[in-house]
Design an enzyme around this catalytic site. Sequence first.
Site, mmCIF file in Angstrom:
data_model
loop_
_atom_site.group_PDB
_atom_site.id
_atom_site.type_symbol
_atom_site.label_atom_id
_atom_site.label_comp_id
_atom_site.label_asym_id
_atom_site.label_seq_id
_atom_site.Cartn_x
_atom_site.Cartn_y
_atom_site.Cartn_z
ATOM 1 N N MET A 51 -11.701 -6.146 4.495
ATOM 2 C CA MET A 51 -10.932 -5.156 5.270
ATOM 3 C C MET A 51 -10.697 -5.677 6.683
ATOM 4 O O MET A 51 -11.632 -6.163 7.335
ATOM 5 C CB MET A 51 -11.698 -3.827 5.354
ATOM 6 C CG MET A 51 -11.803 -3.050 4.056
ATOM 7 S SD MET A 51 -10.224 -2.511 3.398
ATOM 8 C CE MET A 51 -9.615 -1.414 4.680
ATOM 9 N N MET B 113 -9.075 7.929 -1.574
ATOM 10 C CA MET B 113 -10.071 8.362 -0.561
ATOM 11 C C MET B 113 -10.606 9.731 -0.962
ATOM 12 O O MET B 113 -9.844 10.577 -1.419
ATOM 13 C CB MET B 113 -9.408 8.462 0.814
ATOM 14 C CG MET B 113 -8.761 7.181 1.294
ATOM 15 S SD MET B 113 -8.193 7.348 3.003
ATOM 16 C CE MET B 113 -7.147 5.883 3.146
ATOM 17 N N ASP C 1 -4.580 3.536 -2.579
ATOM 18 C CA ASP C 1 -5.742 3.872 -1.748
ATOM 19 C C ASP C 1 -6.305 5.229 -2.155
ATOM 20 O O ASP C 1 -5.731 6.272 -1.852
ATOM 21 C CB ASP C 1 -5.326 3.897 -0.271
ATOM 22 C CG ASP C 1 -5.168 2.495 0.297
ATOM 23 O OD1 ASP C 1 -6.114 1.695 0.165
ATOM 24 O OD2 ASP C 1 -4.104 2.202 0.870
ATOM 25 N N ASP D 70 -6.650 -6.435 3.835
ATOM 26 C CA ASP D 70 -6.062 -5.093 3.843
ATOM 27 C C ASP D 70 -6.279 -4.448 5.201
ATOM 28 O O ASP D 70 -7.415 -4.281 5.636
ATOM 29 C CB ASP D 70 -6.732 -4.259 2.728
ATOM 30 C CG ASP D 70 -6.235 -2.826 2.674
ATOM 31 O OD1 ASP D 70 -5.177 -2.520 3.272
ATOM 32 O OD2 ASP D 70 -6.904 -2.002 2.014
ATOM 33 N N MET E 212 -12.044 4.053 -1.896
ATOM 34 C CA MET E 212 -12.810 4.384 -0.683
ATOM 35 C C MET E 212 -13.551 5.685 -0.965
ATOM 36 O O MET E 212 -13.219 6.751 -0.440
ATOM 37 C CB MET E 212 -11.855 4.489 0.507
ATOM 38 C CG MET E 212 -11.391 3.112 0.974
ATOM 39 S SD MET E 212 -9.954 3.201 2.037
ATOM 40 C CE MET E 212 -8.676 3.240 0.807
ATOM 41 N N HIS F 80 -0.859 -1.300 -4.358
ATOM 42 C CA HIS F 80 -2.192 -0.985 -3.826
ATOM 43 C C HIS F 80 -2.320 0.534 -3.694
ATOM 44 O O HIS F 80 -1.565 1.171 -2.952
ATOM 45 C CB HIS F 80 -2.347 -1.673 -2.470
ATOM 46 C CG HIS F 80 -3.698 -1.555 -1.855
ATOM 47 N ND1 HIS F 80 -4.755 -2.377 -2.206
ATOM 48 C CD2 HIS F 80 -4.176 -0.724 -0.886
ATOM 49 C CE1 HIS F 80 -5.816 -2.060 -1.479
ATOM 50 N NE2 HIS F 80 -5.488 -1.050 -0.675
ATOM 51 N N SER G 120 0.845 -1.192 0.000
ATOM 52 C CA SER G 120 0.000 0.000 0.000
ATOM 53 C C SER G 120 0.879 1.240 0.000
ATOM 54 O O SER G 120 1.580 1.515 0.972
ATOM 55 C CB SER G 120 -0.903 0.011 1.230
ATOM 56 O OG SER G 120 -1.460 1.302 1.365
ATOM 57 N N HIS H 275 -7.969 0.767 -4.707
ATOM 58 C CA HIS H 275 -8.933 0.571 -3.623
ATOM 59 C C HIS H 275 -9.719 1.867 -3.479
ATOM 60 O O HIS H 275 -9.207 2.849 -2.933
ATOM 61 C CB HIS H 275 -8.169 0.204 -2.346
ATOM 62 C CG HIS H 275 -9.062 -0.007 -1.167
ATOM 63 N ND1 HIS H 275 -8.578 -0.117 0.119
ATOM 64 C CD2 HIS H 275 -10.416 -0.144 -1.067
ATOM 65 C CE1 HIS H 275 -9.587 -0.311 0.958
ATOM 66 N NE2 HIS H 275 -10.710 -0.316 0.260
HETATM 67 C C1 DX5 Z 1 -6.783 1.725 4.942
HETATM 68 C C2 DX5 Z 1 -6.191 1.347 3.617
HETATM 69 C C3 DX5 Z 1 -5.078 0.392 3.706
HETATM 70 C C4 DX5 Z 1 -3.879 0.859 4.462
HETATM 71 C C5 DX5 Z 1 -3.069 -0.314 4.880
HETATM 72 O O1 DX5 Z 1 -7.891 2.521 4.734
HETATM 73 O O2 DX5 Z 1 -7.190 0.753 2.829
HETATM 74 O O3 DX5 Z 1 -4.695 -0.017 2.399
HETATM 75 O O4 DX5 Z 1 -3.070 1.742 3.758
HETATM 76 O O5 DX5 Z 1 -2.006 0.131 5.632
HETATM 77 P P1 DX5 Z 1 -1.372 -0.709 6.805
HETATM 78 O O6 DX5 Z 1 -0.804 -1.941 6.177
HETATM 79 O O7 DX5 Z 1 -0.344 0.206 7.340
HETATM 80 O O8 DX5 Z 1 -2.470 -1.025 7.773
HETATM 81 ZN ZN ZN Z 2 -6.524 -0.197 0.966
#
Ligand code: DX5
Ligand code: ZN
Length: 226
Positions: free
Chosen positions: A140, A38, A36, A174, A70, A34, A9, A68
Amino acid sequence: MPRAIISPSVLASDFGQLTAECKRMIKGGAEWLHMDVMDGHFVPNITMGAPILSCVSKGVPGIFMDCHMMVAEPEKWVDDIADAGGSLYCFHLEATSDPLSLIDQIHGRNMKAGVAISPDTPSTAITDDLGEAADMLLVMTVYPGRGGQKFIERCVPKVSELRTRFPDKDIEVDGGVGPKTIGVCADAGSNVIVAGTAIFGASNPEQVISVLKATVNEAQARIARK
Ligand code: DX5
Ligand code: ZN
């Protein structure tokens, strides 16, 4: 037998050097990256969107971007992420009322489709039809919204339940996953492993990637023998 795929990530990377960080991970053995995304609505934070993904895809030829999403209204971003070079578009089941049409829309843009469930969503919310239509299911193991949180072990039985119904599907975990928590995830049947802090925070990321991969492949071989 689903193969191990490690998807670091980039949320835990140095965003100022994003393409270099992605290249470093691929060199270290990562199959996917990955990303993320948001939007400040589905989750309180804002991270990155299509313009940044587009730069990464141009700067790292051949990269597989595991996006991903979100975001609220995931239907809205399919075209932008496809144009930016996204390889897999994983939306949250909680964010849409018509997941099957959304999967069609994603496939129509030649991306793989993933369905994510947050810790409070039961795995049975993923119906047989939906699971069959999706290319990947994401369980998750933290509440979406930020990196570096503690792994929530009570989410793990959802992985086992999904693995029983979908023996050949890519199942991703994740949140808070690393060498200390990979064992239960692998035993439950997940094969796509996201790790941010555990990989980017390590002095030897390559070694962490290799431990995660070996643990998954050993567990998959065990599951296949049963
Ligand atoms: C959280 C994200 C994850 C996060 C994982 O909302 O979806 O992908 O970055 O990070 P770690 O491995 O540090 O929990
Ligand atoms: Zn994620």
